[in-house]
Scaffold this motif. Structure first.
Motif, mmCIF file in Angstrom:
data_model
loop_
_atom_site.group_PDB
_atom_site.id
_atom_site.type_symbol
_atom_site.label_atom_id
_atom_site.label_comp_id
_atom_site.label_asym_id
_atom_site.label_seq_id
_atom_site.Cartn_x
_atom_site.Cartn_y
_atom_site.Cartn_z
ATOM 1 N N THR A 14 0.797 -1.333 -0.567
ATOM 2 C CA THR A 14 -0.361 -0.268 0.258
ATOM 3 C C THR A 14 0.700 1.249 0.332
ATOM 4 N N TYR A 15 2.084 1.414 0.774
ATOM 5 C CA TYR A 15 3.487 2.360 1.182
ATOM 6 C C TYR A 15 3.467 2.748 -0.178
ATOM 7 N N CYS A 16 4.413 1.109 -1.178
ATOM 8 C CA CYS A 16 5.250 1.879 -2.243
ATOM 9 C C CYS A 16 3.508 2.404 -3.593
ATOM 10 N N ILE A 17 2.439 1.730 -3.994
ATOM 11 C CA ILE A 17 1.641 2.463 -4.370
ATOM 12 C C ILE A 17 1.479 3.847 -4.457
ATOM 13 N N SER A 18 1.100 4.138 -3.355
ATOM 14 C CA SER A 18 0.445 5.341 -2.744
ATOM 15 C C SER A 18 1.529 5.837 -3.286
ATOM 16 N N GLY A 19 3.446 6.161 -2.738
ATOM 17 C CA GLY A 19 4.288 6.936 -2.726
ATOM 18 C C GLY A 19 4.378 6.883 -4.663
ATOM 19 N N VAL A 20 4.406 6.098 -5.587
ATOM 20 C CA VAL A 20 4.362 6.001 -7.041
ATOM 21 C C VAL A 20 2.771 7.145 -7.257
ATOM 22 N N PHE A 21 1.783 6.572 -6.771
ATOM 23 C CA PHE A 21 0.809 7.745 -7.190
ATOM 24 C C PHE A 21 0.787 9.408 -6.633
ATOM 25 N N CYS A 22 1.699 9.589 -5.498
ATOM 26 C CA CYS A 22 2.148 11.082 -4.778
ATOM 27 C C CYS A 22 2.972 10.961 -6.946
ATOM 28 N N ILE A 23 4.065 10.448 -6.112
ATOM 29 C CA ILE A 23 5.219 11.260 -7.345
ATOM 30 C C ILE A 23 4.660 11.700 -8.575
ATOM 31 N N ILE A 24 3.635 10.792 -8.975
ATOM 32 C CA ILE A 24 3.147 10.600 -10.197
ATOM 33 C C ILE A 24 2.363 12.344 -10.739
ATOM 34 N N THR A 25 1.623 12.072 -9.454
ATOM 35 C CA THR A 25 0.431 13.482 -9.389
ATOM 36 C C THR A 25 1.507 15.105 -9.060
ATOM 37 N N GLY A 26 2.642 15.225 -8.083
ATOM 38 C CA GLY A 26 3.406 15.967 -8.169
ATOM 39 C C GLY A 26 4.351 15.832 -9.597
ATOM 40 N N LEU A 27 4.089 15.310 -10.400
ATOM 41 C CA LEU A 27 5.507 16.048 -12.010
ATOM 42 C C LEU A 27 3.768 15.865 -12.530
ATOM 43 N N LEU A 28 2.770 15.474 -12.435
ATOM 44 C CA LEU A 28 2.111 16.301 -13.378
ATOM 45 C C LEU A 28 1.573 17.688 -12.743
ATOM 46 N N LEU A 29 1.051 17.936 -11.893
ATOM 47 C CA LEU A 29 1.226 19.337 -11.249
ATOM 48 C C LEU A 29 1.918 20.518 -11.319
ATOM 49 N N HIS A 30 3.244 20.020 -11.831
ATOM 50 C CA HIS A 30 4.630 20.799 -11.841
ATOM 51 C C HIS A 30 4.570 21.589 -13.489
ATOM 52 N N ARG A 31 3.305 21.197 -13.562
ATOM 53 C CA ARG A 31 3.636 21.727 -15.547
ATOM 54 C C ARG A 31 3.017 23.549 -15.165
ATOM 55 N N GLU A 32 4.099 24.105 -15.928
ATOM 56 C CA GLU A 32 3.829 25.675 -15.586
ATOM 57 C C GLU A 32 2.740 26.093 -16.565
ATOM 58 N N ASN A 33 1.178 27.277 -16.299
ATOM 59 C CA ASN A 33 0.958 27.398 -17.731
ATOM 60 C C ASN A 33 1.777 28.721 -18.297
ATOM 61 N N PRO A 34 1.322 28.577 -19.082
ATOM 62 C CA PRO A 34 1.593 29.428 -20.334
ATOM 63 C C PRO A 34 1.752 30.967 -20.190
ATOM 64 N N ARG A 35 2.611 31.880 -20.061
ATOM 65 C CA ARG A 35 2.499 33.310 -20.671
ATOM 66 C C ARG A 35 1.871 34.217 -21.685
ATOM 67 N N VAL A 36 1.235 34.508 -21.467
ATOM 68 C CA VAL A 36 0.424 35.419 -23.297
ATOM 69 C C VAL A 36 1.454 36.927 -22.950
ATOM 70 N N LEU A 37 1.330 37.512 -23.650
ATOM 71 C CA LEU A 37 2.717 38.214 -23.953
ATOM 72 C C LEU A 37 1.115 39.297 -24.571
ATOM 73 N N ASP A 38 1.465 40.604 -24.312
ATOM 74 C CA ASP A 38 0.678 41.677 -24.256
ATOM 75 C C ASP A 38 0.344 41.364 -26.736
ATOM 76 N N ASP A 39 1.248 41.465 -27.173
ATOM 77 C CA ASP A 39 1.420 41.247 -28.555
ATOM 78 C C ASP A 39 0.230 39.618 -29.313
ATOM 79 N N GLU A 40 -0.153 39.249 -28.181
ATOM 80 C CA GLU A 40 -1.084 38.304 -28.642
ATOM 81 C C GLU A 40 -2.452 38.226 -28.136
ATOM 82 N N GLU A 41 -2.631 39.058 -27.687
ATOM 83 C CA GLU A 41 -4.228 39.804 -27.273
ATOM 84 C C GLU A 41 -4.659 40.441 -28.415
#
Length: 72
Positions: free
Chosen positions: A45-72
Motif C-alpha cells: 500500500t505504501y509503495c503504490i501510494s508513493g508512486v501515485f503521489c510522485i506521478i501527481t506531483g510531476l503532473l502538477l509541476h506543469r507551468e501555465n503558458p505566459r501570454v504576451l501583450d502582442d498576442e491579445e
C-alpha cells in the motif's frame, strides 16, 4: 512550497515507509520462534501510494503558458 513539491515529498516519504516496513518485517521473521507479534505488512500500500503521489506531483509541476501583450 507548491502542491507539486508537497506531493513529491509525500511520495518520497511513502517510499521510505515501504523500506522501513519491509526491513521491520524481515527483522521480525529472523527470530527462532516465528511467533513475533508483528502487524500486517503494509509495504504494498505504501509503495503504490508513493508512486501515485510522485506521478501527481510531476503532473502538477506543469507551468501555465505566459501570454504576451502582442498576442491579445
Amino acid at each position: 512550497m507548491g502542491w507539486s513539491n508537497l506531493f513529491t515529498v509525500a511520495g518520497i516519504l511513502f517510499i521510505g515507509l515501504t523500506i522501513v516496513d519491509f526491513a521491520y518485517q524481515a527483522a521480525a521473521g529472523l527470530g527462532n520462534s516465528g511467533d513475533a507479534p508483528v502487524p500486517e505488512a503494509m509495504y504494498g500500500t505504501y509503495c503504490i501510494s508513493g508512486v501515485f503521489c510522485i506521478i501527481t506531483g510531476l503532473l502538477l509541476h506543469r507551468e501555465n503558458p505566459r501570454v504576451l501583450d502582442d498576442e491579445e
